[in-house]
Design an enzyme around this catalytic site. Structure first.
Site, short mmCIF file in Angstrom:
data_model
loop_
_atom_site.label_atom_id
_atom_site.label_comp_id
_atom_site.label_asym_id
_atom_site.label_seq_id
_atom_site.Cartn_x
_atom_site.Cartn_y
_atom_site.Cartn_z
N LYS A 171 0.84 -1.21 0.00
CA LYS A 171 0.00 0.00 0.00
C LYS A 171 0.88 1.26 0.00
O LYS A 171 0.61 2.22 -0.72
CB LYS A 171 -0.96 -0.04 1.21
CG LYS A 171 -2.04 -1.10 1.02
CD LYS A 171 -2.82 -1.48 2.28
CE LYS A 171 -3.74 -2.67 1.96
NZ LYS A 171 -4.50 -3.17 3.09
N GLN A 210 -4.49 -1.85 9.48
CA GLN A 210 -4.41 -3.15 8.79
C GLN A 210 -5.11 -4.24 9.61
O GLN A 210 -4.85 -4.40 10.80
CB GLN A 210 -2.93 -3.52 8.54
CG GLN A 210 -2.73 -4.80 7.77
CD GLN A 210 -3.31 -4.76 6.34
OE1 GLN A 210 -3.19 -3.77 5.63
NE2 GLN A 210 -3.97 -5.83 5.94
N ASP A 240 -10.50 3.45 3.98
CA ASP A 240 -10.56 2.01 3.77
C ASP A 240 -11.99 1.50 4.00
O ASP A 240 -12.26 0.31 3.87
CB ASP A 240 -9.58 1.32 4.74
CG ASP A 240 -9.19 -0.09 4.30
OD1 ASP A 240 -9.19 -0.35 3.08
OD2 ASP A 240 -8.89 -0.92 5.18
#
Ligand code: NAP
Length: 282
Positions: free
Chosen positions: A55, A99, A122
Site C-alpha cells: 500500500k 491493517q 478504507d
C-alpha cells in the site's frame, strides 16, 4: 469461447496514471503538499506487513506520501485508540488505514469505529457502512468497492442480475452485497450456515467468492455465462473459487493473482486522493 479476463493490474495501471495527475494538481494548489495515507500495522504478522508495504509503494507510485506506524504485538485497545486519535487530529493526514487483523486482545471494531469518517478511506467504520448502504456519499470498504470499480471498468451489466455473494464479513461480503444491491442487482448472501449452496450458486449471474478457503467454490456449481469474481488469495496462487476449469466457459472472471488484489490497494489510494481533494475544496 474463452472468458473475458477482468484484469485488475491493467485497470490499476490506468487508474494510477489518472491519480498521478490528480496528485500533481493537488501539489500545485497547496504549495507542494501531497495527500498522506497513515498506515497502522499492529503486531508481527508477515502477510499484514507485506500488504502494508504494498500500500505504501502504491502511494509512492502516484506521488503521494504515507506515514508508517508500527505497534507491538502487545498493544492494548487504549494505546491503539490513542494513536488513531492523534492521526484524526493531524490536519496533514488525509486517510487512515488500520491493517486487519489486529492481535486478539484488541477490540478491532472499537478501533475501526474511532477513525474519523472523513479519513475512513478504507471504508471500515459502521457509520461509513451505514451511509454506503443508504447509497449516500461515502468511502466504500476497499475490496468490495474495488470489485465494483473493476466491473464498471469492463462495463459488466449489473442491473436486474442475480448476484450471489458467498461470505458476509464486515469488510467484504456484507458491504459487497449492499453495493451490488445499490447497483440494482437481486442479491443472495451465503455464509457458513447456508444450505444448498451449490444450487444457489447455479443461479448466479454474478458470483463473488469471499470465503477464505482455497478453491472452496467448485467450478461445476457455476453456470456457463456467469461473471465470476474471486476475492480470495491463498498460497500457490489459488483463490476461493476453482477457476481453472472456468476459463473457457464463463462470461468473465478475475484471475488470481492479478484480479481483486490490485483493485483493493488502488481503491484505498484512490479514496485517499478523493479525501484530500474534498478537504482542499472546503
Ligand atoms: P472472513 O472474515 O473469514 O469471512 C469468511 C466468510 O465466509 C464468513 O462470512 C463465513 O461465514 C463464510 N464461510 C465460511 N465457510 C463457509 C462455508 N462452508 N459456506 C459458505 N460460507 C462460508 O474472510 P474475509 O476477510 O471476508 O475474506 C474472504 C476472502 O477474501 C479470503 O480469502 C481473504 O484472503 C480474501 N480477501 C482478499 C482481499 C484482497 O484485497 N484481495 C481483502 C480481504 C480479504 P460465517 O459468517 O457464517 O462465519
Amino acid at each position: 469461447m474463452s472468458a473475458l479476463i477482468l484484469d485488475g493490474r491493467s485497470v490499476t495501471k490506468k487508474s494510477e496514471e489518472d491519480l498521478r495527475s490528480r496528485v500533481a494538481r493537488i501539489k500545485e494548489l497547496s504549495n507542494g503538499a501531497v495527500p498522506i495515507l497513515a498506515t497502522i500495522l499492529v503486531g508481527n504478522d508477515p502477510s499484514s506487513a507485506t500488504y502494508v508495504k504494498m500500500k505504501a509503494n502504491a502511494c509512492t507510485r502516484v506521488g503521494m506520501d504515507s506515514l508508517k506506524i508500527e505497534m507491538s504485538e502487545e498493544t492494548t485497545t487504549e494505546e491503539l485508540l490513542a494513536e488513531i486519535e492523534k492521526l484524526n487530529a493531524n490536519p496533514n493526514i488525509h486517510g487512515i488505514l488500520l491493517q486487519h487483523p489486529v492481535p486478539p486482545q484488541i477490540n478491532e471494531r472499537q478501533c475501526f469505529d474511532s477513525i474519523d469518517l472523513s479519513k475512513d478511506v478504507d471504508g471500515v467504520t459502521c457509520w461509513g457502512f451505514g451511509r454506503m448502504a443508504m447509497n449516500e456519499a461515502s468511502y466504500g470498504s476497499a475490496t468490495p468497492k474495488g470489485i465494483i470499480r473493476i466491473l464498471e471498468a469492463y462495463d459488466i451489466p449489473l442491473e436486474g442480475k442475480h448476484a450471489v455473494v458467498v461470505g458476509r464479513s464486515p469488510i467484504l461480503g456484507k458491504p459487497m452485497a449492499m453495493m451490488l444491491l445499490n447497483k440494482n442487482c437481486t442479491v443472495t448472501i451465503c455464509h457458513s450456515k447456508t444450505t444448498g449452496l451449490d444450487k444457489i450458486i447455479k443461479n448466479a449471474d454474478i458470483l463473488v467468492g469471499a470465503v477464505g478457503k482455497p478453491e472452496f467454490i467448485k467450478a461445476e456449481w457455476i453456470k456457463d455465462d456467469a461473471v465470476v469474481i474471486d476475492a480470495g488469495y491463498h498460497e500457490g496462487g489459488v483463490g476461493d473459487i476453482e477457476l481453472k476449469p472456468l476459463v473457457n466457459r464463463v462470461k468473465a472472471y478475475t484471475p488470481v493473482p492479478g484480479g481483486v488484489g490490485p483493485m483493493t490497494i488502488n481503491t484505498l489510494i484512490y479514496q485517499t486522493v478523493e479525501a484530500c481533494e474534498l478537504k482542499l475544496a472546503q
